[in-house]
Design a protein around this motif. Structure first.
Motif, PDB file in Angstrom:
ATOM      1  N   PHE A 270       0.866  -1.167   0.000  1.00  0.00           N
ATOM      2  CA  PHE A 270       0.000   0.000   0.000  1.00  0.00           C
ATOM      3  C   PHE A 270       0.908   1.224   0.000  1.00  0.00           C
ATOM      4  CE2 PHE A 270      -2.485   3.346   1.988  1.00  0.00           C
ATOM      5  CZ  PHE A 270      -3.682   3.246   1.291  1.00  0.00           C
ATOM      6  N   LEU A 271       0.694   2.136  -0.938  1.00  0.00           N
ATOM      7  CA  LEU A 271       1.568   3.297  -1.140  1.00  0.00           C
ATOM      8  C   LEU A 271       0.788   4.593  -1.052  1.00  0.00           C
ATOM      9  CD1 LEU A 271       2.967   2.030  -4.572  1.00  0.00           C
ATOM     10  CD2 LEU A 271       3.939   1.508  -2.340  1.00  0.00           C
ATOM     11  N   LEU A 272       1.498   5.657  -0.715  1.00  0.00           N
ATOM     12  CA  LEU A 272       0.964   7.007  -0.867  1.00  0.00           C
ATOM     13  C   LEU A 272       1.933   7.769  -1.761  1.00  0.00           C
ATOM     14  CD1 LEU A 272      -0.311   8.086   2.669  1.00  0.00           C
ATOM     15  CD2 LEU A 272      -1.667   7.403   0.695  1.00  0.00           C
ATOM     16  N   GLN A 273       1.371   8.443  -2.761  1.00  0.00           N
ATOM     17  CA  GLN A 273       2.186   9.223  -3.686  1.00  0.00           C
ATOM     18  C   GLN A 273       1.790  10.682  -3.593  1.00  0.00           C
ATOM     19  OE1 GLN A 273       2.134   7.943  -7.774  1.00  0.00           O
ATOM     20  NE2 GLN A 273       3.530   9.564  -8.395  1.00  0.00           N
ATOM     21  N   HIS A 274       2.804  11.519  -3.354  1.00  0.00           N
ATOM     22  CA  HIS A 274       2.610  12.971  -3.327  1.00  0.00           C
ATOM     23  C   HIS A 274       3.628  13.550  -4.300  1.00  0.00           C
ATOM     24  CE1 HIS A 274       1.431  16.841  -1.801  1.00  0.00           C
ATOM     25  NE2 HIS A 274       2.691  17.156  -1.581  1.00  0.00           N
ATOM     26  N   GLY A 275       3.149  13.998  -5.446  1.00  0.00           N
ATOM     27  CA  GLY A 275       4.060  14.453  -6.497  1.00  0.00           C
ATOM     28  C   GLY A 275       4.887  13.280  -6.995  1.00  0.00           C
ATOM     29  N   ASN A 276       6.205  13.471  -7.033  1.00  0.00           N
ATOM     30  CA  ASN A 276       7.097  12.388  -7.462  1.00  0.00           C
ATOM     31  C   ASN A 276       7.525  11.484  -6.311  1.00  0.00           C
ATOM     32  OD1 ASN A 276       7.106  13.132 -10.173  1.00  0.00           O
ATOM     33  ND2 ASN A 276       8.766  14.593  -9.854  1.00  0.00           N
TER      34      ASN A 276
END
Length: 181
Positions: free
Chosen positions: A52-58
């Motif tokens: 499970f990931l969270l992506q904020h921008g790059n």
């Protein structure tokens, strides 16, 4: 034993929480698994490792790493109650939620459903990925297989870096084992 990288698949956090609170989680999960199947046919019932990931921008951070070698595959494992609690606990964090799948594949490249053949490899990959994930995110939500990471320190490789600039031994260790200079 080979694994394949599938995804990441968008994870509608607001929809997940609303469906869970309103008792509509089965229909939300049905939609999610349909999206997963669009990424790779047979993936939802495959076995392997997921994150499970969270992506904020790059910037992409792993928040949970799990595995399944159970009959029914990812579909049965990913939304167990304690895991759903982990995902929900991240609702206030910035970034878009995603799920990354690393299914075990057969020699012909198909998603494996063999629940006995790859169990040891899946467990080994999960432990390795937990270690890598902890290096990226010391707030990782996993509790299993994380204790040693918090108490063992090998300069430059394992554990939290001590204060100050890296010592020459840390640089040497990184060069030897990671090829970094």
């Amino acid at each position: 034993m080979d694994f394949k990288v599938c995804g990441p698949v968008a994870f509608d956090m607001a929809g997940f929480i609303a469906a869970r609170d309103d008792g509509h989680l089965p229909s939300w999960k049905k939609y999610f698994w349909e999206e997963v199947e669009k990424v790779q046919n047979g993936l939802s019932v495959g076995i392997g490792v997921y994150s499970f990931l969270l992506q904020h921008g790059n910037n992409v951070k792993p928040w949970y790493v799990g595995k399944t070698s159970a009959k029914g595959g990812f579909k049965v494992e990913v939304f167990q109650n304690h895991k759903a609690e982990h995902y929900s606990s991240l609702a206030s964090r910035r970034g878009s939620a995603k799920m990354l799948f690393l299914p075990l594949v057969t020699e012909s490249g198909k998603i494996s459903k063999n629940t006995t053949g790859g169990k040891t490899a899946i467990e080994w990959v999960e432990r390795r990925l937990i270690s890598f994930a902890l290096a990226r995110n010391n707030e990782l939500l996993n509790s299993k297989d994380t204790r040693m990471e918090s108490v063992v320190f090998v300069p430059g490789i394992i554990g939290t870096r001590r204060k100050g600039a890296p010592a020459p031994d840390a640089k040497l260790t990184r060069a030897v084992f990671l090829g970094e200079r």
